[in-house]
Write an enzyme that holds these catalytic residues in place. Structure first.
Site, PDB file in Angstrom:
ATOM      1  N   CYS A 204     -24.176 -41.320  21.839  1.00 18.16           N
ATOM      2  CA  CYS A 204     -25.292 -40.554  21.270  1.00 18.16           C
ATOM      3  C   CYS A 204     -26.399 -41.445  20.723  1.00 18.16           C
ATOM      4  O   CYS A 204     -27.485 -40.956  20.406  1.00 18.16           O
ATOM      5  CB  CYS A 204     -24.787 -39.618  20.177  1.00 18.16           C
ATOM      6  SG  CYS A 204     -23.540 -38.487  20.767  1.00 18.16           S
TER       7      CYS A 204
ATOM      8  N   HIS B 298     -30.748 -37.604  15.890  1.00 24.00           N
ATOM      9  CA  HIS B 298     -29.789 -37.080  16.867  1.00 24.00           C
ATOM     10  C   HIS B 298     -29.233 -35.749  16.366  1.00 24.00           C
ATOM     11  O   HIS B 298     -28.809 -35.627  15.212  1.00 24.00           O
ATOM     12  CB  HIS B 298     -28.665 -38.100  17.089  1.00 24.00           C
ATOM     13  CG  HIS B 298     -27.505 -37.544  17.860  1.00 24.00           C
ATOM     14  ND1 HIS B 298     -27.670 -36.811  19.011  1.00 24.00           N
ATOM     15  CD2 HIS B 298     -26.166 -37.588  17.632  1.00 24.00           C
ATOM     16  CE1 HIS B 298     -26.482 -36.441  19.462  1.00 24.00           C
ATOM     17  NE2 HIS B 298     -25.555 -36.888  18.640  1.00 24.00           N
TER      18      HIS B 298
ATOM     19  N   ASN C 178     -24.742 -30.308  20.601  1.00 27.12           N
ATOM     20  CA  ASN C 178     -24.905 -31.759  20.655  1.00 27.12           C
ATOM     21  C   ASN C 178     -24.966 -32.187  22.121  1.00 27.12           C
ATOM     22  O   ASN C 178     -23.975 -32.090  22.835  1.00 27.12           O
ATOM     23  CB  ASN C 178     -23.708 -32.408  19.937  1.00 27.12           C
ATOM     24  CG  ASN C 178     -23.731 -33.928  19.990  1.00 27.12           C
ATOM     25  OD1 ASN C 178     -24.488 -34.528  20.745  1.00 27.12           O
ATOM     26  ND2 ASN C 178     -22.871 -34.554  19.198  1.00 27.12           N
TER      27      ASN C 178
HETATM   28  N1  ACO Z   1     -12.991 -22.785  14.189  1.00 25.47           N
HETATM   29  C1  ACO Z   1     -12.273 -22.424  13.120  1.00 25.47           C
HETATM   30  N2  ACO Z   1     -11.578 -23.318  12.375  1.00 25.47           N
HETATM   31  C2  ACO Z   1     -11.640 -24.605  12.744  1.00 25.47           C
HETATM   32  C3  ACO Z   1     -12.379 -25.042  13.862  1.00 25.47           C
HETATM   33  C4  ACO Z   1     -13.062 -24.078  14.589  1.00 25.47           C
HETATM   34  N3  ACO Z   1     -13.803 -24.391  15.680  1.00 25.47           N
HETATM   35  N4  ACO Z   1     -12.239 -26.391  13.971  1.00 25.47           N
HETATM   36  C5  ACO Z   1     -11.458 -26.789  12.965  1.00 25.47           C
HETATM   37  N5  ACO Z   1     -11.085 -25.721  12.233  1.00 25.47           N
HETATM   38  C6  ACO Z   1     -10.234 -25.675  11.042  1.00 25.47           C
HETATM   39  C7  ACO Z   1      -9.322 -26.864  10.942  1.00 25.47           C
HETATM   40  O1  ACO Z   1      -8.139 -26.651  11.668  1.00 25.47           O
HETATM   41  C8  ACO Z   1      -9.092 -26.942   9.460  1.00 25.47           C
HETATM   42  O2  ACO Z   1      -8.131 -25.974   9.118  1.00 25.47           O
HETATM   43  P1  ACO Z   1      -7.036 -26.291   7.972  1.00 25.47           P
HETATM   44  O3  ACO Z   1      -7.840 -26.489   6.710  1.00 25.47           O
HETATM   45  O4  ACO Z   1      -6.213 -25.058   7.966  1.00 25.47           O
HETATM   46  O5  ACO Z   1      -6.341 -27.524   8.417  1.00 25.47           O
HETATM   47  C9  ACO Z   1     -10.429 -26.497   8.871  1.00 25.47           C
HETATM   48  O6  ACO Z   1     -11.094 -25.743   9.914  1.00 25.47           O
HETATM   49  C10 ACO Z   1     -11.320 -27.622   8.435  1.00 25.47           C
HETATM   50  O7  ACO Z   1     -11.375 -28.593   9.493  1.00 25.47           O
HETATM   51  P2  ACO Z   1     -12.287 -29.850   9.400  1.00 25.47           P
HETATM   52  O8  ACO Z   1     -12.022 -30.732  10.561  1.00 25.47           O
HETATM   53  O9  ACO Z   1     -12.161 -30.441   8.019  1.00 25.47           O
HETATM   54  O10 ACO Z   1     -13.729 -29.192   9.525  1.00 25.47           O
HETATM   55  P3  ACO Z   1     -15.111 -29.866   9.256  1.00 25.47           P
HETATM   56  O11 ACO Z   1     -15.829 -29.179   8.172  1.00 25.47           O
HETATM   57  O12 ACO Z   1     -15.014 -31.365   9.177  1.00 25.47           O
HETATM   58  O13 ACO Z   1     -15.912 -29.496  10.597  1.00 25.47           O
HETATM   59  C11 ACO Z   1     -16.636 -30.603  12.577  1.00 25.47           C
HETATM   60  C12 ACO Z   1     -15.465 -29.987  11.831  1.00 25.47           C
HETATM   61  C13 ACO Z   1     -17.663 -29.516  12.797  1.00 25.47           C
HETATM   62  C14 ACO Z   1     -16.138 -31.134  13.902  1.00 25.47           C
HETATM   63  C15 ACO Z   1     -17.252 -31.738  11.706  1.00 25.47           C
HETATM   64  O14 ACO Z   1     -16.232 -32.603  11.262  1.00 25.47           O
HETATM   65  C16 ACO Z   1     -18.285 -32.538  12.446  1.00 25.47           C
HETATM   66  O15 ACO Z   1     -19.334 -32.045  12.826  1.00 25.47           O
HETATM   67  N6  ACO Z   1     -18.050 -33.859  12.620  1.00 25.47           N
HETATM   68  C17 ACO Z   1     -18.984 -34.724  13.284  1.00 25.47           C
HETATM   69  C18 ACO Z   1     -18.757 -34.642  14.745  1.00 25.47           C
HETATM   70  C19 ACO Z   1     -19.855 -35.263  15.549  1.00 25.47           C
HETATM   71  O16 ACO Z   1     -21.003 -35.277  15.158  1.00 25.47           O
HETATM   72  N7  ACO Z   1     -19.470 -35.749  16.731  1.00 25.47           N
HETATM   73  C20 ACO Z   1     -20.389 -36.251  17.690  1.00 25.47           C
HETATM   74  C21 ACO Z   1     -20.553 -37.709  17.599  1.00 25.47           C
HETATM   75  S1  ACO Z   1     -21.828 -38.178  18.631  1.00 25.47           S
HETATM   76  C22 ACO Z   1     -21.246 -38.717  20.144  1.00 25.47           C
HETATM   77  O17 ACO Z   1     -21.175 -39.898  20.378  1.00 25.47           O
HETATM   78  C23 ACO Z   1     -20.822 -37.689  21.200  1.00 25.47           C
END
Ligand code: ACO
Length: 312
Positions: free
Chosen positions: A116, A238, A268
């Site tokens: 990214c 980004h 994304n």
């Molecule tokens: N729907 C419902 N619940 C979900 C989902 C979903 N899609 N995904 C995870 N959960 C649940 C989890 O299981 C967890 O449940 P639990 O508390 O019972 O264990 C809870 O929601 C919280 O999960 P987290 O992983 O802590 O959620 P978070 O708030 O961190 O959001 C996310 C997850 C959106 C992926 C976030 O961490 C994020 O955006 N991270 C950055 C990712 C990113 O930008 N990646 C791209 C990098 S760029 C590249 O090079 C491609």
């Protein structure tokens, strides 16, 4: 010497998957995805490929540069860089496929993969070539077919990604130089994909890394260039997650008016996200009148960086 945007273009596939569609195959909801990411929908390539999307976006950017009077034809392009993490072909380079379609017969062309961060790294590389007098005009493209490497059974990552391409024609202009690029391979396990596999991501790790690295590299760039907040018209970041962008804005003490966002529409799109956003800004007239823009990207590698670009 710095880069000046003289043409932009983008292409996204017609097929749109909204959050309700994603909820049909993983346990999630529109509400959860919107609240945690700001994403409402994403475009999904059907017949489109990394090459076809790159060509379409590039043609539109070159046409725009010709309409703007910046170049007479594709023959004035000296270099083409394509950023792509999941091209369907290994050879030839996607950039060479683009070259023959835009008539850039004098350009050298190659692909880069900095995830990214790709667009920012490629732009900084183009500016470096400008500063040693090697090129005057570059065509920089991010083209991403992420749906083919998305694990559609993993609700923690599949909600995030979308397909599309963005392209920008930049020419060398006088102006302040600044560029920041970093990598940290020791953190690479946070986002991986083997050649024939699907992306695996530790979302929380990437999130923590992003909210720290994006504002830090923007601040580093502005320190390096000795510019202040009032010297920047837009911060084009980004588009990975609305919460990451808002956290960066807070840390930088910058109003969201200066930080355009379109993640809600596309998800994304990795290296394509910044040029797609620049193209939307251009079509809305937001790049008119000599704007000064700081761009910042981050992603797998880990990698992160910032660049400074002007507009016509
Ligand atoms: N729907 C419902 N619940 C979900 C989902 C979903 N899609 N995904 C995870 N959960 C649940 C989890 O299981 C967890 O449940 P639990 O508390 O019972 O264990 C809870 O929601 C919280 O999960 P987290 O992983 O802590 O959620 P978070 O708030 O961190 O959001 C996310 C997850 C959106 C992926 C976030 O961490 C994020 O955006 N991270 C950055 C990712 C990113 O930008 N990646 C791209 C990098 S760029 C590249 O090079 C491609």
């Amino acid at each position: 010497m710095v880069g000046k945007i003289v043409g932009t273009g983008s292409y996204v596939p017609d097929t749109i998957w909204d959050n309700h569609k994603i909820a049909q195959f993983v346990e999630t909801s529109d509400e959860w995805i919107r609240e945690r990411t700001g994403i409402g929908k994403r475009h999904i390539a059907g017949v489109d490929t990394t090459v076809s999307m790159a060509i379409e976006a590039a043609k539109r950017a070159v046409e725009n540069a010709i309409t703007n009077g910046a170049i007479a034809s594709g023959e004035e392009i000296d270099a083409i860089f394509v950023c792509a993490v999941a091209p369907e072909i290994l050879l030839p380079a996607v950039a060479c496929e683009v070259q023959k379609e835009v008539g850039a017969i004098h350009a050298f062309a190659y692909d880069m993969n900095a995830a990214c961060s790709g667009f920012v790294f490629a732009y900084n590389q183009a500016v470096s070539f400008m500063n040693i007098g090697m090129i005057k005009t570059a065509l920089i493209i991010g083209s991403e077919h992420l749906s083919r490497i998305t694990d559609w059974t993993d609700r923690g990552s599949c909600i995030l990604f979308g397909d599309g391409a963005g392209a920008v024609v930049v020419t060398a202009a006088s102006g302040p130089l600044g560029m920041v690029m970093h990598s940290d391979g020791s953190g690479g396990a946070a986002l991986v994909c083997s050649h024939d596999g699907k992306m695996k991501m530790d979302g929380q790790k990437v999130f923590r890394f992003a909210v720290k690295s994006v504002p830090e590299c923007v601040e580093e760039l502005m320190r390096q260039m000795k510019i202040k907040e009032e010297d920047v018209d837009y911060y084009v970041l980004h588009q990975a997650n609305q919460r990451i962008i808002e956290a960066a804005a807070k840390r930088l003490k910058v109003s969201m008016d200066k930080i355009p966002m379109n993640i809600g529409e596309y998800g994304n799109t990795s290296s394509a996200s910044i040029p797609i956003l620049l193209d939307e800004m251009n079509r809305k007239g937001m790049l008119e009148g000599g704007k000064r823009i700081v761009m910042a990207g981050f992603g797998a590698g880990l990698s992160w960086g910032a660049g400074y670009v002007l507009t016509q």
